[in-house]
Design a protein around this motif. Structure first.
Motif, PDB file in Angstrom:
ATOM      1  N   HIS A 103      -1.861   4.123  -9.605  1.00 30.77           N
ATOM      2  CA  HIS A 103      -2.178   4.648  -8.279  1.00 30.77           C
ATOM      3  C   HIS A 103      -1.429   5.944  -7.930  1.00 30.77           C
ATOM      4  O   HIS A 103      -0.691   6.036  -6.979  1.00 30.77           O
ATOM      5  N   HIS A 159      10.371   2.340  -1.350  1.00 35.57           N
ATOM      6  CA  HIS A 159       9.324   2.416  -2.370  1.00 35.57           C
ATOM      7  C   HIS A 159       9.170   3.906  -2.670  1.00 35.57           C
ATOM      8  O   HIS A 159       8.625   4.650  -1.873  1.00 35.57           O
ATOM      9  N   HIS A 210       0.548  -2.804   0.130  1.00 38.84           N
ATOM     10  CA  HIS A 210       1.344  -3.048  -1.071  1.00 38.84           C
ATOM     11  C   HIS A 210       2.350  -4.135  -0.716  1.00 38.84           C
ATOM     12  O   HIS A 210       2.910  -4.114   0.382  1.00 38.84           O
ATOM     13  N   HIS A 252       5.136  -6.778  -7.989  1.00 41.79           N
ATOM     14  CA  HIS A 252       4.535  -5.731  -7.146  1.00 41.79           C
ATOM     15  C   HIS A 252       3.046  -6.042  -7.103  1.00 41.79           C
ATOM     16  O   HIS A 252       2.385  -6.002  -8.125  1.00 41.79           O
ATOM     17  N   HIS A 307      -0.894  -6.038  -5.079  1.00 42.96           N
ATOM     18  CA  HIS A 307      -1.826  -5.334  -4.193  1.00 42.96           C
ATOM     19  C   HIS A 307      -2.893  -6.307  -3.721  1.00 42.96           C
ATOM     20  O   HIS A 307      -2.972  -7.421  -4.239  1.00 42.96           O
TER      21      HIS A 307
HETATM   22 CU   LIG Z   1       1.849  -0.583  -4.840  1.00 36.95          CU
END
Ligand SMILES: [Cu+2]
Length: 483
Positions: free
Chosen positions: A263, A282, A401, A414, A416
């Motif tokens: 991403h 982040h 996120h 992590h 999504h």
């Molecule tokens: Cu992410």
């Protein structure tokens, strides 16, 4: 001797790849018109069996076929025959199956779905590694050693008897010459057995160490602080790729010059202060040269921090590099681009405060979470009057996120809205077929976001949820417990 019989290994569950100590793959997506929630449990050891679980969200699926394929290269094009997933008798929306994964590395599971709306396909990435091996249990070892000794004694006995007694008639006693031949036979048999055992031991030892070299180790990157606020990260590559032709060939190290964007960034770095976990960033460090990354830190309070750096290799193989670092108070720069985070979080049970009087509500039922089960974690953003928030925007192309982190900092994922897979790997897995993932751009603007995930072990976890509203990234923190 003991090692010779140690050819059966009992393996521990695998530890890490992308994500740390959270190997299961969760994927929320669409095979054509069919909405599926997919859970893949990679094998604890490769070769091994991956467990596949597919839930048809709308109950519009008649049958499901599953097929394992390498992510890239020639193996990606040579499909074996697919297996039929079994429909659960108690739950018609649930299909399960098992797939053999023969080689370590980057795989995908091709899911073919048939129903009233025709046939459709979805490809889900599956990274597969073995992370540890353990000697066999003592009881089994003793049993196998005794059986092996019995076989060796039998071989010696047969050769002895053959050399001494072969020419004797029934009831006849061996003559001195025959006794002498028997002794020679015994000596030869002893030598043969000892050589066989030594050679076997050597063969096994080299197989075991070749195998151990291929066990996956969590990469520990080296952080350093330069000039007050520049964080440099030297990536670690402790792992080797599985040799492709011959076992004896020295396997290659997993490269660091082959990273692909996930991403929009080569690296997603999560910085969490421990043990209080009230500060979370982040960030997206830049690659200065292969294996080296640098990031200008934001203003940060002094403390001990855990770093989790997500990267994806050209094969679609995702990795999380970890480090623990003590930082002084950093004056820092204002956050820019896709970087986000804050140092004044307070973990909430259900309702977390956001800026401007907004809040994030965790839409959970009161039932406790069980380890090893897949859930949708749903969150709603509300304004100060409790109405669904307006002005929601995609953050790096996604509705949200989330980071799931165990309270001891040892388990990290992590995630999504589309799940725990790396978006870059999804792109590779799809090839020409275009499936739809949950929570991509088209879903943004909605005040609700959900993440499919399951806690790998019992214990306390923190969930950091990030969404973007009115141009600003908001971070909320929640406490969860798996029983
Ligand atoms: Cu992410």
């Amino acid at each position: 001797m003991k090692r010779f019989f140690a050819f059966i290994f009992v393996f521990l569950p695998l530890a890490a790849i992308a994500h740390v100590n959270s190997p299961d793959v969760f994927y929320d997506g669409y095979a054509g018109p069919y909405h599926l929630l997919v859970t893949l449990r990679p094998p604890a050891v490769v070769p091994g069996v991956a467990q596949v679980q597919i839930r048809s969200v709308a109950n519009d699926v008649d049958s499901v076929n599953i097929l394992p394929l390498r992510m890239i290269g020639i193996g990606a094009k040579m499909a074996p025959l697919p297996d039929a997933a079994k429909r659960s008798a108690d739950d018609p929306q649930l299909f399960t199956g098992k797939l053999w994964i023969m080689v370590r590395g980057s795989w995908k599971v091709q899911i073919q779905v048939a129903g009233q709306k025709g046939v459709a396909q979805l490809d889900v990435p599956l990274p597969a590694v073995s992370s540890s091996s353990q000697p066999m249990q003592t009881g089994l070892g003793i049993l196998l050693a005794l059986l092996g000794l019995a076989l060796a004694a039998g071989l010696v006995g047969i050769i002895l008897a053959g050399a001494r007694d072969a020419d004797l008639g029934p009831g006849e006693a061996p003559a001195p010459a025959q006794i002498e031949r028997g002794r020679i036979g015994l000596a030869v048999a002893g030598v043969i057995v000892v050589i066989a055992l030594l050679a076997g031991n050597r063969w096994w030892g080299s197989e075991a160490s070749a195998n151990a070299r291929l066990n996956y180790k969590i990469p520990n990157m080296k952080p350093s602080l330069v000039g007050g606020n520049l964080l440099r990260l030297r990536l670690d590559n402790p792992n080797v790729a599985e040799p492709t032709r011959f076992r004896s060939e020295q396997p290659d190290r997993i490269r660091l010059d082959d990273l692909i964007e996930d991403h929009g960034h080569l690296m997603h770095l999560f910085v969490v202060r421990i043990p209080d976990m009230k500060a979370f960033w982040h960030l997206h460090p830049d690659q200065t040269q292969p294996g080296d990354f640098a990031q200008n830190l934001p203003a940060m309070p002094e403390g001990q921090y855990k770093l989790f750096a997500d990267i994806v290799h050209h094969t679609g193989f995702p990795e999380t590099q970890v480090a623990t670092v003590n930082l002084p108070s950093v004056a820092g720069e204002t956050l820019s681009g896709d970087d986000s985070g804050t140092s004044d979080l307070s973990p909430a049970d259900k309702v977390a405060q956001l800026s401007g009087g907004y809040r994030m509500v965790w839409l959970r039922d009161e039932k406790p979470f069980k380890a090893g089960q897949t859930y949708w974690f749903r969150f709603r953003v509300e304004d100060k009057d409790g109405k669904p928030a307006t002005g929601m925007e995609p953050y790096m192309g996604m509705a949200g996120h989330a980071v799931f982190l165990s309270a001891d900092g040892n388990t990290f994922a992590h995630v999504h809205p589309a799940g725990s897979v790396s978006m870059a790997a999804v792109g590779l897995a799809e090839g020409s077929t275009k499936s739809t993932m949950a929570g991509m751009d088209h879903d943004a603007g909605v005040a609700e976001v959900s993440f499919p995930y399951g806690f790998p072990q019992l214990g306390e976890y923190r969930i950091f949820v990030q969404v973007k509203r009115a141009g600003k990234v908001e971070t909320a923190e929640f406490v969860a417990r798996a029983e």
